[in-house]
Write an enzyme that holds these catalytic residues in place. Structure first.
Site, PDB file in Angstrom:
ATOM      1  N   GLY A 151      16.271 -16.182  64.410  1.00  6.84           N
ATOM      2  CA  GLY A 151      16.101 -15.739  65.781  1.00  6.84           C
ATOM      3  C   GLY A 151      15.742 -14.269  65.829  1.00  6.84           C
ATOM      4  O   GLY A 151      15.707 -13.572  64.812  1.00  6.84           O
TER       5      GLY A 151
ATOM      6  N   GLY B 195      18.467 -19.645  62.423  1.00  8.99           N
ATOM      7  CA  GLY B 195      18.063 -20.641  63.414  1.00  8.99           C
ATOM      8  C   GLY B 195      17.055 -21.633  62.888  1.00  8.99           C
ATOM      9  O   GLY B 195      16.962 -22.754  63.391  1.00  8.99           O
TER      10      GLY B 195
ATOM     11  N   GLU C 284      23.816 -14.200  57.631  1.00 12.98           N
ATOM     12  CA  GLU C 284      24.498 -13.511  58.730  1.00 12.98           C
ATOM     13  C   GLU C 284      25.521 -12.462  58.299  1.00 12.98           C
ATOM     14  O   GLU C 284      25.676 -11.435  58.971  1.00 12.98           O
ATOM     15  CB  GLU C 284      25.160 -14.539  59.651  1.00 12.98           C
ATOM     16  CG  GLU C 284      24.196 -15.327  60.520  1.00 12.98           C
ATOM     17  CD  GLU C 284      23.508 -16.472  59.783  1.00 12.98           C
ATOM     18  OE1 GLU C 284      22.616 -17.100  60.377  1.00 12.98           O
ATOM     19  OE2 GLU C 284      23.859 -16.725  58.607  1.00 12.98           O
TER      20      GLU C 284
ATOM     21  N   ASP D 289      25.870 -19.696  62.083  1.00 12.17           N
ATOM     22  CA  ASP D 289      25.997 -20.519  63.288  1.00 12.17           C
ATOM     23  C   ASP D 289      24.975 -21.634  63.221  1.00 12.17           C
ATOM     24  O   ASP D 289      24.629 -22.096  62.148  1.00 12.17           O
ATOM     25  CB  ASP D 289      25.867 -19.655  64.547  1.00 12.17           C
ATOM     26  CG  ASP D 289      24.477 -19.039  64.714  1.00 12.17           C
ATOM     27  OD1 ASP D 289      23.754 -18.896  63.706  1.00 12.17           O
ATOM     28  OD2 ASP D 289      24.115 -18.700  65.861  1.00 12.17           O
TER      29      ASP D 289
END
Length: 383
Positions: A75, A123, A146, A154
């Site tokens: 993202g 993502g 991350e 996530d």
């Protein structure tokens, strides 16, 4: 569902939707940003899946990325960083829609084939690794980077990594490293290995043949995964339930690779490491992807406002000094109560599935083709 032809007045669409034979093809179309996801792209993918689910003319859905660099580099990190300073409302809306899409992909009733060629980060993992059919190549570089920016995996990443064989998923999450296509197969993030030169032919065959049959025909034997030889020390050292003990085990190991992994982990955000490990352990005990995504939604929104996310983005992708000043600076200074607070109910916000019911479609986090995505997090190791 076919895009209108482009004219000087019509900008290139962020997602191209094509129908050929019995195939519905979703093409992520921001090649300058390695197809980094925007909220608009998430909405367009969801709309295509809705339409094609009920279209008897579509037998298979295919996901690929435009350009030569990869499927999706995650993202727009800087957009999230800026939104955090404005209260995080757009990020909350974006993640809610994105996570719903991840869950939808995992249960899509028609064959959904994801071509995980080139870079697949963050993502990008969310829109591909939950698919029924996941294809990797010799060019695949997949990862959840991350912890390097003070954040936590996530998009269902903790679901996937917590269910990887042994402690391979824990290793991947804490080191934030990238994996080859063969490694992705070993971790259960992919199913089929195909040489990248054959992807065009594979896509063409999906237009008129069943997905299972096509993938079986094109599947090749993958190279030996590099992580296979490291399984012994990875499973032994990363089996512990606190990060300090993991680091101690890595440093005590007779393997030089294990010793080197300790240094890699220690360079990450101490808070993000502890929250990530607890996320993985809790995810193992949760029953399904939807429940893990709900946990990730809470953790992500708490992490968005924590100091390490802002500092990580500054150091890695804005100033690019690669010298983040984490707060707290050491693992010993991270209190268990602070870790637990990431899993607490959201203050003044609904949880994931209540949010989706209340909001439906959402505003976008603004972005552009010069957006900085997760690809920045692996640029240093590629140089």
């Amino acid at each position: 569902m076919t895009e209108a032809p482009n004219t000087p007045e019509t900008p290139e669409p962020e997602v191209r939707l094509e129908r050929r034979g019995h195939l519905g093809h979703i093409i992520l179309n921001r090649p300058k940003a390695i197809n980094a996801l925007t909220a608009n792209m998430v909405s367009l993918i969801g709309e295509a899946l809705d339409a094609w689910e009920h279209d008897d003319g579509v037998a298979t859905v295919l996901l690929s990325g435009a350009g030569e660099r990869g499927l999706c580099a995650g993202g727009d990190i800087v957009a999230l960083y800026r939104d955090a300073g404005n209260g995080g409302r757009e990020s909350a809306d974006f993640w809610a829609e994105e996570y719903e899409l991840n869950a939808r992909i995992s249960s899509y009733p028609k064959p959904y084939v994801a071509l995980m060629d080139g870079i697949v980060l963050g993502g990008g993992v969310g829109v591909s690794a939950h698919a029924r059919h996941r294809v990797v190549t010799e060019r695949t570089k997949v990862g959840m980077p991350e912890t390097g920016i003070g954040f936590v995996p996530d998009v269902g990443g903790t679901y996937l990594l917590s269910r990887a064989p042994g402690e391979l998923g824990t290793h991947a999450a804490l080191t934030a490293g990238t994996m080859t296509g063969a490694d992705a197969l070993l971790l259960g993030l992919a199913d089929v290995y195909v040489d990248s030169s054959r992807l065009g032919e594979l896509s063409a065959e999906l237009e008129h043949r069943q997905a299972d049959e096509v993938l079986q025909h094109f599947a090749q034997e993958a190279p030996e995964p590099s992580l296979a030889a490291a399984r012994e020390w990875i499973d032994e050292c990363f089996a512990h339930d606190d990060v300090e003990t993991i680091i101690d085990a890595l440093l005590r190991s007779e393997s030089g690779d294990a010793n080197a992994a300790a240094a890699v982990v220690l360079a990450k955000s101490p808070s993000a490491l502890k929250v990530t490990l607890q996320s993985l352990r809790r995810a193992r005990d949760l029953p399904d992807l939807r429940s893990v995504l709900e946990q990730e939604y809470r953790v992500s929104l708490h992490a968005l406002t924590a100091p390490d996310f802002a500092e990580g983005v500054r150091a890695q992708v804005i100033d690019k000094d690669r010298s983040p000043q984490w707060m707290p600076a050491t693992l010993a200074e991270v209190r268990q109560g602070d870790v637990d607070s990431y899993f607490a109910p959201l203050d003044g916000r609904p949880d994931l599935w209540e949010h989706r019911k209340a909001h439906g479609t959402n505003d976008t986090v603004t972005s552009n083709d010069n957006a900085i995505s997760s690809d920045e997090l692996i640029s240093q190791e590629q140089r």
